[in-house]
Every structure is written in structure tokens, then in C-alpha cells.
Design a protein around this motif. Structure first.
Motif, PDB file in Angstrom:
ATOM      1  N   VAL A  11       0.848  -1.183   0.000  1.00  0.00           N
ATOM      2  CA  VAL A  11       0.000   0.000   0.000  1.00  0.00           C
ATOM      3  C   VAL A  11       0.887   1.238   0.000  1.00  0.00           C
ATOM      4  O   VAL A  11       2.007   1.207   0.518  1.00  0.00           O
ATOM      5  CB  VAL A  11      -0.963   0.062   1.210  1.00  0.00           C
ATOM      6  CG1 VAL A  11      -2.002  -1.046   1.130  1.00  0.00           C
ATOM      7  CG2 VAL A  11      -0.217  -0.004   2.534  1.00  0.00           C
ATOM      8  N   SER A  13       0.517   5.668   0.551  1.00  0.00           N
ATOM      9  CA  SER A  13      -0.396   6.689   1.058  1.00  0.00           C
ATOM     10  C   SER A  13       0.065   8.085   0.706  1.00  0.00           C
ATOM     11  O   SER A  13       1.164   8.503   1.079  1.00  0.00           O
ATOM     12  CB  SER A  13      -0.516   6.575   2.583  1.00  0.00           C
ATOM     13  OG  SER A  13      -1.061   5.321   2.932  1.00  0.00           O
ATOM     14  N   GLU A  47      -6.718  -1.675   3.319  1.00  0.00           N
ATOM     15  CA  GLU A  47      -7.028  -0.578   4.242  1.00  0.00           C
ATOM     16  C   GLU A  47      -6.373  -0.796   5.606  1.00  0.00           C
ATOM     17  O   GLU A  47      -5.819   0.136   6.195  1.00  0.00           O
ATOM     18  CB  GLU A  47      -8.541  -0.421   4.390  1.00  0.00           C
ATOM     19  CG  GLU A  47      -8.932   0.823   5.148  1.00  0.00           C
ATOM     20  CD  GLU A  47     -10.425   1.084   5.106  1.00  0.00           C
ATOM     21  OE1 GLU A  47     -11.032   1.160   6.200  1.00  0.00           O
ATOM     22  OE2 GLU A  47     -10.981   1.223   3.999  1.00  0.00           O
ATOM     23  N   MET A  50      -2.749  -0.030   5.265  1.00  0.00           N
ATOM     24  CA  MET A  50      -2.521   1.416   5.162  1.00  0.00           C
ATOM     25  C   MET A  50      -2.502   2.042   6.544  1.00  0.00           C
ATOM     26  O   MET A  50      -1.597   2.805   6.884  1.00  0.00           O
ATOM     27  CB  MET A  50      -3.593   2.049   4.272  1.00  0.00           C
ATOM     28  CG  MET A  50      -3.533   3.570   4.196  1.00  0.00           C
ATOM     29  SD  MET A  50      -4.440   4.420   5.523  1.00  0.00           S
ATOM     30  CE  MET A  50      -6.110   3.908   5.210  1.00  0.00           C
ATOM     31  N   ILE A  67      -9.907   9.063   4.837  1.00  0.00           N
ATOM     32  CA  ILE A  67      -9.668   8.503   3.511  1.00  0.00           C
ATOM     33  C   ILE A  67     -10.536   9.263   2.507  1.00  0.00           C
ATOM     34  O   ILE A  67     -11.759   9.277   2.628  1.00  0.00           O
ATOM     35  CB  ILE A  67     -10.004   6.993   3.453  1.00  0.00           C
ATOM     36  CG1 ILE A  67      -9.144   6.209   4.441  1.00  0.00           C
ATOM     37  CG2 ILE A  67      -9.823   6.468   2.028  1.00  0.00           C
ATOM     38  CD1 ILE A  67      -9.527   4.739   4.563  1.00  0.00           C
ATOM     39  N   ARG A  70      -9.071   6.000  -3.161  1.00  0.00           N
ATOM     40  CA  ARG A  70      -8.036   4.982  -3.347  1.00  0.00           C
ATOM     41  C   ARG A  70      -8.009   4.598  -4.810  1.00  0.00           C
ATOM     42  O   ARG A  70      -8.966   4.841  -5.547  1.00  0.00           O
ATOM     43  CB  ARG A  70      -8.268   3.776  -2.461  1.00  0.00           C
ATOM     44  CG  ARG A  70      -9.544   3.012  -2.763  1.00  0.00           C
ATOM     45  CD  ARG A  70      -9.715   1.793  -1.915  1.00  0.00           C
ATOM     46  NE  ARG A  70      -9.099   0.643  -2.550  1.00  0.00           N
ATOM     47  CZ  ARG A  70      -9.016  -0.564  -2.019  1.00  0.00           C
ATOM     48  NH1 ARG A  70      -9.508  -0.802  -0.833  1.00  0.00           N
ATOM     49  NH2 ARG A  70      -8.463  -1.544  -2.662  1.00  0.00           N
ATOM     50  N   TRP A  99      -3.134   2.446  -3.821  1.00  0.00           N
ATOM     51  CA  TRP A  99      -2.800   3.801  -3.382  1.00  0.00           C
ATOM     52  C   TRP A  99      -3.995   4.441  -2.690  1.00  0.00           C
ATOM     53  O   TRP A  99      -5.124   4.332  -3.161  1.00  0.00           O
ATOM     54  CB  TRP A  99      -2.392   4.646  -4.586  1.00  0.00           C
ATOM     55  CG  TRP A  99      -1.007   4.327  -5.058  1.00  0.00           C
ATOM     56  CD1 TRP A  99      -0.607   3.227  -5.737  1.00  0.00           C
ATOM     57  CD2 TRP A  99       0.142   5.138  -4.877  1.00  0.00           C
ATOM     58  NE1 TRP A  99       0.738   3.289  -5.999  1.00  0.00           N
ATOM     59  CE2 TRP A  99       1.220   4.464  -5.474  1.00  0.00           C
ATOM     60  CE3 TRP A  99       0.377   6.373  -4.274  1.00  0.00           C
ATOM     61  CZ2 TRP A  99       2.507   4.974  -5.495  1.00  0.00           C
ATOM     62  CZ3 TRP A  99       1.664   6.881  -4.290  1.00  0.00           C
ATOM     63  CH2 TRP A  99       2.711   6.185  -4.895  1.00  0.00           C
ATOM     64  N   PHE A 100      -3.722   5.134  -1.585  1.00  0.00           N
ATOM     65  CA  PHE A 100      -4.747   5.844  -0.835  1.00  0.00           C
ATOM     66  C   PHE A 100      -4.439   7.335  -0.833  1.00  0.00           C
ATOM     67  O   PHE A 100      -3.274   7.731  -0.758  1.00  0.00           O
ATOM     68  CB  PHE A 100      -4.776   5.360   0.629  1.00  0.00           C
ATOM     69  CG  PHE A 100      -5.321   3.979   0.795  1.00  0.00           C
ATOM     70  CD1 PHE A 100      -6.673   3.774   1.024  1.00  0.00           C
ATOM     71  CD2 PHE A 100      -4.483   2.866   0.716  1.00  0.00           C
ATOM     72  CE1 PHE A 100      -7.185   2.497   1.178  1.00  0.00           C
ATOM     73  CE2 PHE A 100      -4.983   1.587   0.862  1.00  0.00           C
ATOM     74  CZ  PHE A 100      -6.339   1.401   1.089  1.00  0.00           C
TER      75      PHE A 100
END
Length: 159
Positions: A11, A13, A47, A50, A67, A70, A99-100
Motif C-alpha cells: 500500500v 499513502s 485498508e 494502510m 480517507i 483509493r 494507493w490511498f
């Protein structure tokens, strides 16, 4: 853990503040800057990974960000052979990432790079949203471009 194609699930961020600046972090003892990122552990959702990685790498807890969006699918990059270690019997090719986009809702003093004995970053700063495209290590440029372009739709801009 890697998939059948040689990619490690991961992940990444992108953390933005109220001014739509991104949190840009420098790897320990290197001149390489990147977003917080890390592997997804067995049994973890993207999630969950992340939340864990953001806390481990920059010290932010769930209540200090929201959030916003994503990536719709995995984004992949290959790691140059000179950086590849002998993990996974030579089958490792690179990372595949969800990707978040996270909206930071706390104060800068919540950012803590030293939660662990071996921190990943030794400096951080707020940068323009598109800055990483000129600053990230070459082999990550394409995935960073794809991720930022996809996540931009979730950024609130004043028109």
C-alpha cells in the motif's frame, strides 16, 4: 509474500493537508524521498495495512486523517535488478500497490518519524501535489504519475 507474477502486495499513502500539499518523506541515510508505503501482511486488507503503515512510518493514528479515495486497482512497478535481494527464490520483480489519498486533519506535531528503533524516514516536508513526479527515484516515476493522476479526482480544489 509475493504473487504468482513476482509482485509484493503493498500500500502507498498520499497524505494531503488543508492546503492540498502532500507529505513527502526522506528515507533514512539516503537522498531518496517517497510516500509512506509498505507491505500487506497475511490476512490484512489493503485498508488495514494502510492504517498500520501510516502509523509505523509517520506516527499518524486513524483519528488524524480521513480517507478521500483509493486507486481502483493495483498499480505496479519493477525494482531494478541492482536493488533486488535474493528474496523469494529470485522470483521477486517489484511491488503492486493500492494507493490511498488521505486528508490530514491534525496538527504537524502529530507527525512522528521515530516511533520505532529502525525508522524508515529521517525527514519530512509538505510539498506541491505534483512535486514527487520530478523528485522520486526514476524506477517509481511511472507508478507515481499513474497514482497521482488517478487520486487527483478526489482532491478538493477551489475554483
Amino acid at each position: 509474500m509475493i504473487d504468482e507474477d513476482g509482485y509484493r502486495p503493498n500500500v502507498a499513502s498520499v497524505i494531503i493537508n488543508k492546503d492540498n500539499k502532500i507529505l513527502w518523506a526522506k528515507r533514512v541515510d539516503e537522498d531518496n524521498w517517497q510516500f509512506p508505503q509498505g507491505g500487506i501482511q497475511k490476512g490484512e486488507t489493503p485498508e488495514q495495512a494502510m492504517y498500520r503503515e501510516v502509523y509505523e512510518e509517520v506516527g499518524l493514528k486513524k483519528n488524524s486523517f480521513e480517507i478521500l479515495g483509493r486507486s481502483a486497482d493495483w498499480l505496479k512497478y519493477d525494482v531494478p535488478e541492482r536493488f533486488v535481494k535474493t528474496y523469494w527464490q529470485g522470483r521477486y520483480k517489484g511491488q503492486k500497490q493500492i494507493w490511498f489519498l488521505l486528508k490530514f486533519i491534525g496538527s504537524d506535531d502529530l507527525i512522528n518519524l521515530n516511533l520505532h528503533d529502525a525508522p524508515e524516514f529521517d525527514d519530512w516536508k509538505w510539498e506541491n501535489f505534483w512535486h514527487p513526479l520530478q523528485d522520486v527515484v526514476d524506477f517509481k516515476k511511472e507508478v507515481y504519475s499513474a497514482a497521482l493522476n488517478e487520486l487527483w479526482q478526489f482532491v478538493e480544489t477551489e475554483n
